[in-house]
Each structure stands twice: as structure tokens, then as C-alpha cells.
Design a protein around this motif. Structure first.
Motif, mmCIF file in Angstrom:
data_model
loop_
_atom_site.group_PDB
_atom_site.id
_atom_site.type_symbol
_atom_site.label_atom_id
_atom_site.label_comp_id
_atom_site.label_asym_id
_atom_site.label_seq_id
_atom_site.Cartn_x
_atom_site.Cartn_y
_atom_site.Cartn_z
ATOM 1 N N GLU A 61 18.006 95.851 -11.244
ATOM 2 C CA GLU A 61 16.014 95.108 -11.037
ATOM 3 C C GLU A 61 16.069 95.333 -9.570
ATOM 4 O OE1 GLU A 61 15.150 92.878 -14.067
ATOM 5 O OE2 GLU A 61 14.926 94.594 -15.043
ATOM 6 N N VAL A 62 16.948 94.603 -9.184
ATOM 7 C CA VAL A 62 17.094 93.667 -7.573
ATOM 8 C C VAL A 62 17.405 95.299 -5.997
ATOM 9 C CG1 VAL A 62 18.495 92.208 -5.658
ATOM 10 C CG2 VAL A 62 17.915 91.557 -7.401
ATOM 11 N N ARG A 63 18.075 96.330 -7.021
ATOM 12 C CA ARG A 63 18.400 97.546 -6.132
ATOM 13 C C ARG A 63 17.078 98.138 -6.365
ATOM 14 N NH1 ARG A 63 23.291 98.023 -8.102
ATOM 15 N NH2 ARG A 63 22.282 99.391 -8.992
ATOM 16 N N ALA A 64 16.245 98.003 -6.950
ATOM 17 C CA ALA A 64 15.355 98.698 -7.697
ATOM 18 C C ALA A 64 13.579 98.743 -6.139
ATOM 19 C CB ALA A 64 14.799 99.031 -9.051
ATOM 20 N N GLY A 65 14.202 96.819 -5.665
ATOM 21 C CA GLY A 65 12.753 95.776 -5.179
ATOM 22 C C GLY A 65 12.490 94.804 -6.068
ATOM 23 N N ILE A 66 12.680 95.213 -6.990
ATOM 24 C CA ILE A 66 12.139 93.733 -7.071
ATOM 25 C C ILE A 66 13.505 92.837 -7.169
ATOM 26 C CG2 ILE A 66 12.117 91.885 -9.285
ATOM 27 C CD1 ILE A 66 11.716 94.576 -12.170
ATOM 28 N N PRO A 67 12.021 90.745 -6.655
ATOM 29 C CA PRO A 67 13.049 89.599 -5.787
ATOM 30 C C PRO A 67 14.173 89.303 -6.963
ATOM 31 C CG PRO A 67 10.177 89.890 -5.496
ATOM 32 C CD PRO A 67 11.017 91.294 -6.601
ATOM 33 N N LYS A 68 15.067 88.342 -6.696
ATOM 34 C CA LYS A 68 15.944 88.977 -7.099
ATOM 35 C C LYS A 68 15.826 87.207 -8.173
ATOM 36 C CE LYS A 68 19.768 86.904 -5.686
ATOM 37 N NZ LYS A 68 20.884 85.669 -4.511
ATOM 38 N N LYS A 69 14.685 86.059 -7.649
ATOM 39 C CA LYS A 69 14.036 84.973 -8.604
ATOM 40 C C LYS A 69 13.137 85.944 -9.626
ATOM 41 C CE LYS A 69 12.522 80.769 -9.406
ATOM 42 N NZ LYS A 69 11.545 80.312 -8.088
ATOM 43 N N GLU A 70 12.772 86.804 -9.649
ATOM 44 C CA GLU A 70 11.631 87.651 -10.345
ATOM 45 C C GLU A 70 12.617 88.315 -11.830
ATOM 46 O OE1 GLU A 70 8.557 90.970 -10.463
ATOM 47 O OE2 GLU A 70 7.977 89.531 -8.819
ATOM 48 N N ALA A 71 13.892 88.889 -11.350
ATOM 49 C CA ALA A 71 14.482 89.758 -11.825
ATOM 50 C C ALA A 71 15.219 88.626 -12.880
ATOM 51 C CB ALA A 71 15.790 90.456 -11.232
ATOM 52 N N LEU A 72 15.802 87.877 -12.284
ATOM 53 C CA LEU A 72 16.919 87.407 -13.322
ATOM 54 C C LEU A 72 15.738 86.354 -14.527
ATOM 55 C CD1 LEU A 72 18.645 85.248 -10.514
ATOM 56 C CD2 LEU A 72 19.554 85.927 -12.272
#
Length: 85
Positions: A61-72
Motif C-alpha cells: 500500500e505504501v508503494r501505491a502511494g498511501i502514507p505509511k501511518k494510514e496504511a498501517l
């Protein structure tokens, strides 16, 4: 699954390469077949595999552009939602 562990693994992937995590998972999956392995050990291996798998999903998800905190947070909400149902 534990969010701090998943977060740490995601950070490891960012610094290194996700291939290390994939290969570690392959080793743990093979280790499950070892003779004489105890139930407690299987539980620990299963928990590690869950955390590794979760970290790979978050990293995707992070690679897809979602911020890490939001993805977690999104990942953990999905996990908790699947447990509640």
C-alpha cells in the motif's frame, strides 16, 4: 498481529529489501515441518508469519502511494474488523 512489530518490519523493508522478509517466511514455513516441533513453537512461528505477511501488505500500500501511518492503521482496522465478525 502486533502493530509495532509490523511497523518495524515495514521500516526494515524500506531500508533493505522485501526479499529478505519473503525468504524468512519461506524458511519459517519450511521449519513448521521439522520433526519434534512443539505446539508453542508453532504458535510463535505462526505469529511471526502473520506479522511478516501483514508488513508485506502494508508495504504494498505504501508503494501505491498511501502514507505509511494510514496504511498501517487501515490494515489493523481490517484485521480487527475480520476478528469482530
Amino acid at each position: 498481529m502486533r502493530l509495532p512489530i509490523i511497523k518495524h518490519i515495514v521500516e526494515f523493508i524500506e531500508k533493505n529489501d522485501e526479499d529478505y522478509v519473503v525468504e524468512s517466511m519461506e524458511l519459517l514455513e519450511d521449519l513448521i515441518e521439522a520433526k519434534g516441533i512443539k505446539d508453542e513453537e508453532l504458535e510463535v512461528i505462526g505469529e511471526l508469519l502473520s506479522n511478516f505477511s501483514g508488513a508485506l501488505e502494508v508495504q504494498k500500500e505504501v508503494r501505491a502511494g498511501i502514507p505509511k501511518k494510514e496504511a498501517l492503521n487501515g490494515f489493523m482496522k481490517r484485521v480487527m474488523g475480520s476478528i469482530d465478525t
